[in-house]
Design a protein around this motif. Structure first.
Motif, short mmCIF file in Angstrom:
data_model
loop_
_atom_site.label_atom_id
_atom_site.label_comp_id
_atom_site.label_asym_id
_atom_site.label_seq_id
_atom_site.Cartn_x
_atom_site.Cartn_y
_atom_site.Cartn_z
N GLY A 65 -16.15 -40.39 33.89
CA GLY A 65 -15.44 -39.22 34.37
C GLY A 65 -13.94 -39.36 34.42
O GLY A 65 -13.23 -38.40 34.76
N CYS A 67 -15.79 -40.39 43.53
CA CYS A 67 -15.15 -39.14 43.95
C CYS A 67 -13.73 -39.38 44.45
O CYS A 67 -12.82 -38.57 44.21
CB CYS A 67 -15.98 -38.46 45.04
N ARG A 84 -14.71 -36.98 37.17
CA ARG A 84 -15.42 -35.72 36.94
C ARG A 84 -16.75 -36.01 36.24
O ARG A 84 -16.77 -36.57 35.13
CB ARG A 84 -14.57 -34.77 36.11
N LEU A 97 -16.67 -33.15 45.51
CA LEU A 97 -18.02 -33.07 44.97
C LEU A 97 -18.62 -31.74 45.41
O LEU A 97 -18.84 -31.52 46.60
CB LEU A 97 -18.87 -34.23 45.47
N MET A 115 -15.80 -29.10 35.83
CA MET A 115 -15.44 -30.51 35.74
C MET A 115 -14.12 -30.72 34.99
O MET A 115 -13.46 -31.75 35.18
CB MET A 115 -16.55 -31.28 35.02
N ALA A 127 -16.23 -33.21 40.66
CA ALA A 127 -17.58 -33.55 40.23
C ALA A 127 -18.54 -32.51 40.81
O ALA A 127 -18.21 -31.80 41.76
CB ALA A 127 -17.95 -34.95 40.71
#
Length: 796
Positions: free
Chosen positions: A525, A557, A562, A596, A618, A625
């Protein structure tokens, strides 16, 4: 053509001796600046609440030489570094000397809006490659970031000409107590990770005590078993020279056999104590006496603490040799003294120790720092400022990685306007887990969605098939740095899974270690910002086992990684498996976790909206996320047209209430059939009742809090989505809420408009059974919902 010039392996100056003098001067400066930054925060800056600000002067001091050798000699612009959490002040000092940190910022350590105690990507800016602070996770993250670099390069998704970098972790030896490190080591071995260095600051002291003797032997064996090269750096140049003299071998044996606790105590006591201890055992050895007798106490103390981890020349040579040896992952065990150069060096209680004002004044004088010049970049150094400045400007790491800096970017991946909802024959049911598998498989078929499909990378901790990723994997393949055929397929043996592995595959299979799942999702991510190639990671896991990897999920996070997390099955719906495989606290985790967005759709049409939105969200600068909590329970799929905005905002009226209605039922996830059946019975008595479908208590709650914060600042705040949803109900109306999870996820609804809430859910461990038995036992069935409605209407 490379974006950055290939840096020189060794900075060329007037001579190697002059270069070493410059490096040692900067090493000295890092020691001063890190110690002073912590001292200033605790003793100079106004302290309004009287709490100890804290900091880790001793832990910073132990790795000053390591960081000087790396940042001012070895690292290249493309290399990524996870700095030992307690060495944050040294990291900030490095960036200050390199011109990447403001002088004024150093004075804000641990202050609101200031530089962080532990390096943070989000709060400290682009110079931080990996956030550290949750002990051990930053270390393990480097291994997964290297795997992601392989993926981006082999799929040709990164920036053209972007050179491969090495992923370096500066590791506190106590961090090696963390189990996630060894889980990551094993996973790294499976995936043949390359270009990873872990440099262990082996000061043999932890938070509470001195580390057990001979730990390094165990560490070394573990790393070698995982295919790593191990380089042990124990003695500096002075001790090596002493060992080469007559009597030196006896001195070496004495130090090798010296218990860590005794070594630490003698270091703290100083040269006189060293002399007494040495003479007591080696005093009759004339060769040994010839080594130590000419030395005064200060010189003897310096000799006995001349460990390789404080010898920049030895460190640089070892790093440079390994750099030339190839890309094999390498662990450097660098022996150090905790608090080296400070008055409490070696003391077992020095972890959180701070120099007193008197000690700092003596330290200042020893460093030749004039009052009022504490923050000057080259104050107290004997070398010309222009020469030091030129040296810093020319070190390889000083070159910019790209014109935009160390934090990169990548183009947004287009997402189709909608995803087709899976069709269900009349009389058949479909679970959200199955619908997820069908939706992802549909994307995997390409066509108009090919641009999206090629950027999706999936991963799972040994539950790929049981979380319905199988069709996607069959179509897109398993990623491996090396081509590996599917033996069953080659032998024409029947199998639903076609698991050939290749560099082109788009699924990364993991072992059963949820910490690794979330560390990999975190690394994937960040691919756009770390490697210049945008990925859309999707990770699946059993919902109850999110708790196993929760520390790493929070860490991912915290870095603003992401990814899409799909946890299934949820709640009691995996009924025969029993309490250990059932979950009830995860909706609360989803509500509480920052960065999140958490959802639990009940039907496939909601899921199609949310999956499409997730891939778009995202990628947004203000996105995050996303977590989808899914179920294995098959439900009948209604024919309807939904408002996507309402589904995304967290809820919609499946049956709108009449104005002034006295009651409504709110449901979330797979309890929809029970809620709908109860609603049909209820509105025979209460025709105006409403049925509220909650897709995300997290988004409803977050929107409500944001609206209330805005309202407190003055008039004009727009009502939140949940306020608008509940507005038709009478002021004293009752809401009976139900979900296969903790009832507190809905309990707050009564605070929105002062309406009464009777929350139903699961707040204790489940047991084996089937869904009717369990829903009856835990008050989630139609009868329990109707009983709650009667209680609510009667005001009980």
């Amino acid at each position: 053509m490379d974006i950055t010039p290939e840096p020189q392996a060794l900075l060329q100056t007037e001579s190697p001796a002059r270069r070493l003098a410059l490096l040692k001067a900067l090493e000295r400066k890092l020691l001063w600046l890190s110690a002073w930054t912590i001292h200033h925060a605790n003793h100079i800056r106004p302290n309004r609440d009287g709490l100890k600000v804290g900091g880790h002067q001793a832990s910073s001091a132990s790795c000053v030489s390591i960081m000087a050798a790396l940042y001012f000699g070895i690292l290249r612009p493309q290399d990524r570094v996870a700095v030992k959490p307690h060495a944050g002040p040294v990291f900030h000092a490095v960036n200050y000397l390199l011109g990447r940190q403001q002088r004024e910022k150093l004075a804000t350590l641990r202050q609101f809006g200031g530089i962080q105690p532990y390096p943070s990507r989000v709060k400290d800016g682009a110079e931080v490659d990996f956030s550290t602070g949750s002990v051990g996770l930053g270390v393990a993250m480097t291994s997964f970031a290297s795997l992601v670099q392989d993926y981006v390069h082999l799929h040709k998704l990164g920036r053209e000409g972007m050179p491969r970098g090495r992923h370096v972790a500066i590791v506190g030896d106590a961090e090696l107590d963390e189990g996630n490190i060894y889980e990551a080591l094993l996973e790294g071995w499976k995936h043949d990770v390359r270009d990873v260095w872990w440099v262990v600051d082996y000061n043999r002291q932890s938070l509470d005590s001195v580390v057990p003797d001979r730990l390094f032997g165990r560490i070394e064996g573990l790393f070698r078993d995982m295919g790593w090269n191990v380089v042990t750096l124990k003695y500096g140049r002075k001790l090596q020279a002493a060992f080469a003299r007559p009597g030196g071998e006896a001195l070496r044996r004495w130090i090798d056999d010296c218990p860590n606790s005794l070594y630490s105590a003698l270091t703290f006591q100083g040269g006189a104590a060293w002399r007494r201890a040495l003479l007591a055992e080696l005093g009759r050895d004339e060769g040994f006496r010839a080594i130590i007798d000419p030395l005064d106490d200060e010189e003897l103390g310096a000799l006995m603490t001349n460990l390789a981890g404080h010898d920049v020349e030895t460190l640089e040579e070892a790093f440079r040799d390994q750099d030339a040896a190839g890309d094999q992952p390498t662990c450097f065990i660098a022996y150090t003294v905790k608090g080296m150069g400070l008055p409490f060096a070696g003391h077992k209680d020095n972890h959180a120790g701070l120099m007193t004002r008197e000690q700092m004044e003596a330290f200042r004088q020893g460093m030749r720092i004039r009052p009022g010049h504490e923050w000057d970049r080259f104050e107290g150094l004997d070398l010309p400022e222009a020469e030091l400045e030129a040296f810093l400007h020319a070190v390889p790491f000083a070159s910019p990685l790209t014109p935009e800096g160390r934090s990169l970017s990548a183009p947004v991946v287009p997402v189709p306007a909608s995803l087709p909802v899976p069709r269900v024959p009349e009389g058949r049911t479909l679970s959200t887990q199955s619908a997820f598998g069908e939706l992802l498989a549909g994307i995997g078929r390409g066509g108009e969605a090919e641009a999206l499909a090629e950027r999706i990378v999936t991963t799972s901790p040994d539950v790929t098939v049981s979380t319905n990723l199988g069709p996607w994997v069959n179509r897109r393949g398993v990623f491996d740095r090396h081509l590996k055929n599917d033996v069953f397929r080659d032998a024409k043996l029947a199998s639903a899974q076609r698991w050939g592995m290749s560099p082109e595959g788009q699924h990364i299979e993991l072992g059963i270690a949820e910490q690794n799942l979330f560390l990999l999702l975190g690394a994937l991510g960040l691919a756009d910002r770390m490697h210049g190639g945008r990925l859309l990671p999707v990770g699946t896991v059993y919902d109850p086992f999110v708790n196993r990897g929760l520390d790493a999920l929070i860490y991912a996070c915290y870095q603003d990684a992401r990814f899409l997390l799909v946890s299934t099955p949820s709640g009691l719906t995996l009924a025969p498996e029993g309490g250990q495989h059932q979950s009830f606290n995860t909706p609360l985790i989803g509500m509480a976790q920052d960065r999140l967005a958490s959802y639990e759709p009940a039907h496939a049409d909601e899921l199609a909206i949310l999956l499409r939105w997730a891939f778009e969200h995202m990628q947004k600068p203000d996105g995050s996320a996303v977590w989808l909590r899914l179920s294995t329970r098959g439900l009948a799929q209604p024919e309807r047209k939904l408002d996507p905005a309402a589904v995304i905002a967290g809820g919609y009226w499946a049956v709108p209430p009449a104005p002034g209605a006295r009651i409504a039922i709110a449901y979330q996830g797979p309890v929809a059939p029970e809620a709908m059946a109860a609603f049909e019975e209820l509105r025979a008595e209460e025709p105006g009742a409403g049925l509220l479908a909650v897709t995300s208590p997290d988004r409803l709650h977050a929107g409500w809090l944001a609206s209330r914060r805005q309202a407190r600042q003055g008039p004009g705040a727009a009502p939140s989505h949940i306020e608008q949803l509940l507005a038709p109900l009478a002021p004293g109306a009752a809401i009976v809420s139900v979900l296969d999870g903790h009832p507190a996820a809905h309990g707050w609804l009564g605070a929105v408009r002062g309406q009464r809430v009777v929350p139903l859910g699961v707040d204790r461990f489940g047991q084996s059974g089937d869904i009717p038995d369990l829903y009856r036992e835990y008050a989630l069935d139609e009868s329990a919902i109707l009983d709650a409605c009667a209680q609510a209407l009667l005001g009980g």
